[in-house]
Design a protein around this motif. Sequence first.
Motif, mmCIF file in Angstrom:
data_model
loop_
_atom_site.group_PDB
_atom_site.id
_atom_site.type_symbol
_atom_site.label_atom_id
_atom_site.label_comp_id
_atom_site.label_asym_id
_atom_site.label_seq_id
_atom_site.Cartn_x
_atom_site.Cartn_y
_atom_site.Cartn_z
ATOM 1 N N ALA A 51 0.870 -1.178 0.000
ATOM 2 C CA ALA A 51 0.000 0.000 0.000
ATOM 3 C C ALA A 51 0.903 1.223 0.000
ATOM 4 O O ALA A 51 1.870 1.292 0.760
ATOM 5 N N LEU A 52 0.611 2.148 -0.883
ATOM 6 C CA LEU A 52 1.346 3.405 -0.981
ATOM 7 C C LEU A 52 0.487 4.489 -0.360
ATOM 8 O O LEU A 52 -0.691 4.629 -0.713
ATOM 9 N N ILE A 53 1.072 5.238 0.566
ATOM 10 C CA ILE A 53 0.378 6.363 1.184
ATOM 11 C C ILE A 53 1.217 7.604 0.905
ATOM 12 O O ILE A 53 2.415 7.618 1.207
ATOM 13 N N TRP A 54 0.619 8.625 0.306
ATOM 14 C CA TRP A 54 1.382 9.804 -0.074
ATOM 15 C C TRP A 54 0.552 11.068 0.064
ATOM 16 O O TRP A 54 -0.668 11.034 0.082
ATOM 17 N N GLU A 55 1.277 12.178 0.153
ATOM 18 C CA GLU A 55 0.665 13.498 0.187
ATOM 19 C C GLU A 55 0.836 14.122 -1.184
ATOM 20 O O GLU A 55 1.946 14.174 -1.718
ATOM 21 N N ASP A 56 -0.263 14.597 -1.761
ATOM 22 C CA ASP A 56 -0.175 15.211 -3.082
ATOM 23 C C ASP A 56 0.195 16.694 -2.970
ATOM 24 O O ASP A 56 0.391 17.219 -1.876
ATOM 25 N N SER A 57 0.282 17.365 -4.098
ATOM 26 C CA SER A 57 0.714 18.770 -4.126
ATOM 27 C C SER A 57 -0.291 19.716 -3.466
ATOM 28 O O SER A 57 0.053 20.845 -3.133
ATOM 29 N N ASP A 58 -1.523 19.254 -3.263
ATOM 30 C CA ASP A 58 -2.537 20.066 -2.578
ATOM 31 C C ASP A 58 -2.565 19.800 -1.075
ATOM 32 O O ASP A 58 -3.383 20.371 -0.355
ATOM 33 N N GLY A 59 -1.709 18.887 -0.611
ATOM 34 C CA GLY A 59 -1.683 18.543 0.809
ATOM 35 C C GLY A 59 -2.661 17.447 1.195
ATOM 36 O O GLY A 59 -2.805 17.133 2.376
ATOM 37 N N ASP A 60 -3.335 16.851 0.209
ATOM 38 C CA ASP A 60 -4.261 15.755 0.488
ATOM 39 C C ASP A 60 -3.481 14.452 0.585
ATOM 40 O O ASP A 60 -2.464 14.262 -0.083
ATOM 41 N N THR A 61 -3.988 13.550 1.415
ATOM 42 C CA THR A 61 -3.356 12.245 1.596
ATOM 43 C C THR A 61 -4.158 11.186 0.864
ATOM 44 O O THR A 61 -5.389 11.165 0.911
ATOM 45 N N TRP A 62 -3.434 10.287 0.208
ATOM 46 C CA TRP A 62 -4.033 9.204 -0.578
ATOM 47 C C TRP A 62 -3.436 7.870 -0.186
ATOM 48 O O TRP A 62 -2.261 7.795 0.168
ATOM 49 N N LEU A 63 -4.238 6.830 -0.272
ATOM 50 C CA LEU A 63 -3.776 5.463 -0.090
ATOM 51 C C LEU A 63 -4.067 4.730 -1.389
ATOM 52 O O LEU A 63 -5.193 4.791 -1.899
ATOM 53 N N GLY A 64 -3.064 4.061 -1.937
ATOM 54 C CA GLY A 64 -3.246 3.328 -3.175
ATOM 55 C C GLY A 64 -2.700 1.920 -3.058
ATOM 56 O O GLY A 64 -1.768 1.667 -2.290
ATOM 57 N N TYR A 65 -3.303 1.014 -3.824
ATOM 58 C CA TYR A 65 -2.845 -0.374 -3.857
ATOM 59 C C TYR A 65 -3.188 -0.971 -5.217
ATOM 60 O O TYR A 65 -4.032 -0.449 -5.950
ATOM 61 N N ASN A 66 -2.502 -2.063 -5.549
ATOM 62 C CA ASN A 66 -2.748 -2.732 -6.824
ATOM 63 C C ASN A 66 -4.177 -3.263 -6.876
ATOM 64 O O ASN A 66 -4.620 -3.971 -5.960
ATOM 65 N N ASP A 67 -4.877 -2.936 -7.939
ATOM 66 C CA ASP A 67 -6.224 -3.439 -8.158
ATOM 67 C C ASP A 67 -6.133 -4.931 -8.483
ATOM 68 O O ASP A 67 -5.432 -5.313 -9.427
ATOM 69 N N PRO A 68 -6.815 -5.792 -7.724
ATOM 70 C CA PRO A 68 -6.772 -7.225 -8.036
ATOM 71 C C PRO A 68 -7.218 -7.545 -9.459
ATOM 72 O O PRO A 68 -6.736 -8.516 -10.054
ATOM 73 N N GLU A 69 -8.108 -6.738 -10.020
ATOM 74 C CA GLU A 69 -8.517 -6.955 -11.422
ATOM 75 C C GLU A 69 -7.337 -6.705 -12.367
ATOM 76 O O GLU A 69 -7.193 -7.368 -13.385
ATOM 77 N N TYR A 70 -6.506 -5.733 -12.027
ATOM 78 C CA TYR A 70 -5.297 -5.476 -12.800
ATOM 79 C C TYR A 70 -4.351 -6.674 -12.714
ATOM 80 O O TYR A 70 -3.787 -7.111 -13.714
ATOM 81 N N LEU A 71 -4.176 -7.200 -11.503
ATOM 82 C CA LEU A 71 -3.317 -8.381 -11.342
ATOM 83 C C LEU A 71 -3.882 -9.569 -12.113
ATOM 84 O O LEU A 71 -3.131 -10.329 -12.730
#
Length: 151
Positions: free
Chosen positions: A102-122
């Motif tokens: 899981a990737l957790i990052w702050e974008d240029s607007d200061g918002d925080t996001w959590l991302g992960y590989n979509d199982p459909e993509y896998l």
Amino acid sequence: MRLLLGRVFALVLLGFSLSVQAADGMVTVKSEHGVEATADRLEAVLKDKGMTVMARINHQQGAEKAGLELPPTEVVIFGNPKVGTPLMQCARSVAIDLPQKALIWEDSDGDTWLGYNDPEYLKSRHGIEGCDAVIEKVKAALAGFAKAATE
């Protein structure tokens, strides 16, 4: 009027497909918390659900050590053989994408996001067929973890 509705519908579909393509196989969820708090919450829910947290990587700290700047960015690596093994039994090549991350990052607007590989993509990437129940189980688990960490 019908023509206008048709065009609006087409634009909505185009916008949806572009956002999915832009994610390149990632599911992203906006968090109500900062990067560190979201990662802490994710780690807690994963452990509570019997997952093993193998590593937590703070890329911002790594950048600082190299004399570079990077907004808050963390990766949590986790898994459980009871979940990952059935995927590998479906297609051994999926092991390159496991354990889960899981990737957790702050974008240029200061918002925080959590991302992960979509199982459909896998599923698509590794040509997984006949394992829809496993994919759905993984999809539901990852969505639940993300929800618990971000709300």
